[in-house]
Structure formats: C-alpha cells, structure tokens
Enzyme design. Structure first.
Site, PDB file in Angstrom:
ATOM      1  N   HIS A  19      41.237  33.719  40.125  1.00 25.98           N
ATOM      2  CA  HIS A  19      40.538  34.292  39.155  1.00 25.98           C
ATOM      3  C   HIS A  19      41.016  34.880  37.790  1.00 25.98           C
ATOM      4  CE1 HIS A  19      37.294  33.190  42.273  1.00 25.98           C
ATOM      5  NE2 HIS A  19      37.626  32.323  41.943  1.00 25.98           N
ATOM      6  N   HIS A  42      36.794  21.791  42.644  1.00 30.63           N
ATOM      7  CA  HIS A  42      36.247  22.182  43.828  1.00 30.63           C
ATOM      8  C   HIS A  42      35.417  23.589  43.663  1.00 30.63           C
ATOM      9  CE1 HIS A  42      39.337  19.407  45.245  1.00 30.63           C
ATOM     10  NE2 HIS A  42      38.875  19.601  46.299  1.00 30.63           N
ATOM     11  N   SER A 108      34.399  30.535  40.886  1.00 29.68           N
ATOM     12  CA  SER A 108      35.149  29.957  39.714  1.00 29.68           C
ATOM     13  C   SER A 108      34.076  29.456  38.754  1.00 29.68           C
ATOM     14  CB  SER A 108      36.131  28.917  40.093  1.00 29.68           C
ATOM     15  OG  SER A 108      35.915  28.086  40.751  1.00 29.68           O
ATOM     16  N   ASP A 151      33.789  13.798  45.425  1.00 28.73           N
ATOM     17  CA  ASP A 151      35.053  14.358  45.592  1.00 28.73           C
ATOM     18  C   ASP A 151      35.721  14.732  44.381  1.00 28.73           C
ATOM     19  OD1 ASP A 151      37.741  14.037  47.207  1.00 28.73           O
ATOM     20  OD2 ASP A 151      38.005  12.646  45.503  1.00 28.73           O
ATOM     21  N   ASP A 175      41.278  23.662  43.197  1.00 23.60           N
ATOM     22  CA  ASP A 175      41.141  24.675  44.125  1.00 23.60           C
ATOM     23  C   ASP A 175      40.728  24.099  45.500  1.00 23.60           C
ATOM     24  OD1 ASP A 175      41.149  27.182  45.400  1.00 23.60           O
ATOM     25  OD2 ASP A 175      39.124  27.569  44.485  1.00 23.60           O
TER      26      ASP A 175
HETATM   27  C1  SAM Z   1      38.189  27.241  47.861  1.00 20.24           C
HETATM   28  S1  SAM Z   1      36.778  26.776  47.812  1.00 20.24           S
HETATM   29  C2  SAM Z   1      36.286  26.617  46.225  1.00 20.24           C
HETATM   30  C3  SAM Z   1      36.275  27.897  45.606  1.00 20.24           C
HETATM   31  C4  SAM Z   1      36.053  28.219  44.142  1.00 20.24           C
HETATM   32  N1  SAM Z   1      36.728  27.385  43.352  1.00 20.24           N
HETATM   33  C5  SAM Z   1      35.895  29.380  43.639  1.00 20.24           C
HETATM   34  O1  SAM Z   1      37.058  29.883  43.257  1.00 20.24           O
HETATM   35  O2  SAM Z   1      34.965  30.254  43.792  1.00 20.24           O
HETATM   36  C6  SAM Z   1      36.868  24.902  48.348  1.00 20.24           C
HETATM   37  C7  SAM Z   1      35.531  24.178  47.976  1.00 20.24           C
HETATM   38  O3  SAM Z   1      35.790  22.678  48.054  1.00 20.24           O
HETATM   39  C8  SAM Z   1      34.919  22.008  48.679  1.00 20.24           C
HETATM   40  N2  SAM Z   1      35.519  20.699  48.939  1.00 20.24           N
HETATM   41  C9  SAM Z   1      36.282  20.190  50.048  1.00 20.24           C
HETATM   42  N3  SAM Z   1      36.884  19.109  49.688  1.00 20.24           N
HETATM   43  C10 SAM Z   1      36.392  18.705  48.617  1.00 20.24           C
HETATM   44  C11 SAM Z   1      36.603  17.570  47.975  1.00 20.24           C
HETATM   45  N4  SAM Z   1      37.377  16.430  48.049  1.00 20.24           N
HETATM   46  N5  SAM Z   1      35.910  17.394  46.512  1.00 20.24           N
HETATM   47  C12 SAM Z   1      35.155  18.371  46.245  1.00 20.24           C
HETATM   48  N6  SAM Z   1      34.883  19.532  46.997  1.00 20.24           N
HETATM   49  C13 SAM Z   1      35.463  19.475  48.158  1.00 20.24           C
HETATM   50  C14 SAM Z   1      34.674  22.779  49.905  1.00 20.24           C
HETATM   51  O4  SAM Z   1      33.215  22.616  50.366  1.00 20.24           O
HETATM   52  C15 SAM Z   1      34.629  24.401  49.171  1.00 20.24           C
HETATM   53  O5  SAM Z   1      33.733  24.552  48.895  1.00 20.24           O
END
Ligand code: SAM
Length: 284
Positions: A19, A42, A108, A151, A175
């Site tokens: 962040h 993500h 994020s 996705d 992420d």
């Molecule tokens: C590490 S967390 C994200 C945290 C966020 N970026 C933050 O910094 O606050 C990863 C997220 O990706 C989601 N996720 C997993 N595979 C995914 C995909 N193929 N596409 C989109 N989201 C996905 C998970 O459900 C999870 O909520």
C-alpha cells in the site's frame, strides 16, 4: 473454490509495502492534470475491521500497520512525507483518530479511491462471491469506480489499454493470494500481455517470500526482469525457513516512474525500522 479471505491478513507487513508503493504511484499519477485509470485485479473487499474475529485470530496487523500507527500517534510525524500521508490516510478511515490501535484498515480499492480526482477512474475485480458483495456495498455510491465480479487476470488484459475517452495513462495493481499454484504463471503471462497491449502502463505486482520448499518469487522476477524500468523492492520480516510460512514480501514494478526510489526508499526504510524488519531493493 476460493478460500482466502484478506480479513485475516489486513494491515499486515505485506499490506504495508504494497500500500505504500501503491500510494506513491498514485501520487505520481496525480502530478499531472491529465486523467488516469487504475485497474485493481484482485480487490478483496476494500475495508477491513481490525477488531473482527478474523483479524483478532491472526493479529497480523501487530507486526505491520500497528507499530506504524503507534509511532505516528506518539511522535505526530515520520521523516518521510509518504509515510505521513499513508498514516493520515489510515487515520481518516478510523472514527477515533487518537485510539491506541486502528479499528479499520483500508484495502487497495479504498487507497486508490482516496487518490482519484473527479475525472480519474478505478476498476476493481474480485472473484470471491461474498468479497465482491462487500466490495459493492463499500463502493457502489462512487461513480468513478466500477466493480467486476470477474477473474482479474483475464479482466486486466481485456481492459488494456483503456478505451477512449480515457487516456492511456495509468496503473495496474496485481495482488493475487497465490492460493492456486498456477497464479505465478498467470501473473507473468498477464503482465507481459498487458505490457504488449498498453506499453506505457505502470504495472505493480505483489509477491510473497515463502519457505525454501515453496518459494517461487525468484523465478517470477527472472521472467519479468527484461521488461522496461523494472524495480523490485522487498520487506523482510525474518530469515527464510524450509516451511511454507511467509517471511516477507515484495513489489515488482514495470515502467517505474523516474526517481521513484527517492520517494519510496526512505519511506520503506523508516517503516522497516519501526516494524523491526529490513528493506532492500533487489532490482533497479
Ligand atoms: C491478497 S487479496 C487482495 C487484497 C487487496 N488487493 C488489498 O490490498 O487490499 C486477494 C484477493 O483476490 C481474490 N481472488 C483470487 N483469485 C482471483 C482471481 N482470479 N481474480 C480476481 N480475484 C481473485 C481473493 O478472493 C482475494 O480477495
């Protein structure tokens, strides 16, 4: 089936490096009048209660955002302006700014939202059903933000480059939770494809540093190292072991802004000292 929930990890050391880098890149984009686009592949749910049962179970913020919060409250400021901006941002989400601990930690999408001007745009993708519902609840009122239950790897490529009237100016944050082993290959493939379609985009990838038997970060870095203006920064919490556990994490940037190190490095050094961690730049 996705089982990862960021609520267990919000405000941890990985969020701090991710962040701070995100905020610094957004501040760079704001330096010009021209609008910009942010794609968050993500998103998670965007806002986390640090007194939730999930956060209380792991207490990960205690080695991440919490020592920074406590230092900021005690001394009113860090030396690094970026670190002060980050703590001011976290404080802005907390109803009691003078509390000993923050009760809310912004994810994020909330950090990106805080830097948007009227004409800037943010697209957030999230695949997990309940996380995307929460994300919508948190951000549906903001017309500058679009949320996709989708996705993120596929979505980021499909949205690159941004369609007119938006300019080709912006940032993609990647992420993943890396709970699926193929995420590493998908990150590499997605970054290369975004770069092929949208050569000027800044791309920021977060990756975990895991135990010896499970660590894939060096091969990810090797694969992406030849792209333009790559910079790799790591926040290390302890020694690497054989086990799976995460002992640190890194951010890999493509098309790093000029002189970015002058802003991020002092902030990360100061944050690392406060968190009893170490910071290093491994590629620049
Ligand atoms: C590490 S967390 C994200 C945290 C966020 N970026 C933050 O910094 O606050 C990863 C997220 O990706 C989601 N996720 C997993 N595979 C995914 C995909 N193929 N596409 C989109 N989201 C996905 C998970 O459900 C999870 O909520």
């Amino acid at each position: 089936m996705l089982s990862y929930l960021h609520g267990y990890h919000a405000g941890n050391h990985a969020d701090v490096i991710k962040h701070l880098v995100l905020l610094a890149l957004l501040q760079q984009l704001r330096q010009k009048e021209k609008p910009f686009v942010v794609i968050d592949t993500h998103g998670g749910n965007g806002l986390y209660a640090l007194d939730s049962p999930q956060a209380r179970k792991t207490r990960e913020a205690e080695s991440g955002a919490l020592p920074l919060w406590q230092h900021y409250k005690k001394y009113s400021a860090f030396k690094s302006p970026l670190l002060n901006d980050y703590l001011a941002l976290i404080t802005g989400f907390n109803p009691d700014a003078s509390a000993a601990k923050p009760s809310i930690y912004p994810g994020s999408p909330a950090i990106a939202q805080s830097q948007l001007r009227e004409h800037d745009r943010l697209t957030v993708m999230e695949l997990h059903n309940s996380e995307v519902d929460q994300l919508r609840t948190n951000f549906h009122f903001d017309k500058r933000i679009t949320i996709h239950h989708r996705d993120g790897f596929e979505g980021a490529v499909a949205l690159s480059p941004p369609a007119p009237p938006m300019p080709r100016r912006g940032l993609v944050l990647i992420d993943p939770s890396y709970e699926i082993k193929t995420d590493y290959q998908r990150v590499a493939k997605t970054v290369k494809e975004i770069h092929r379609r949208w050569a000027t985009s800044m791309i920021a990838v977060w990756y975990p540093m895991l135990g010896r038997t499970r660590d894939h970060s060096s091969s990810l870095i090797q694969t992406l190292k030849s792209l333009p203006d790559v910079r790799v920064m790591e926040l290390v919490m302890g020694p690497q072991t054989e086990e799976f556990g995460m002992h640190g994490s890194g951010m890999l940037l493509i098309n790093t802004p000029w002189q970015f190190g002058k802003i991020i490095d002092p902030a990360m050094q100061e944050a690392a000292t406060c968190m009893s961690a170490s910071y290093r730049v491994t590629v620049k």
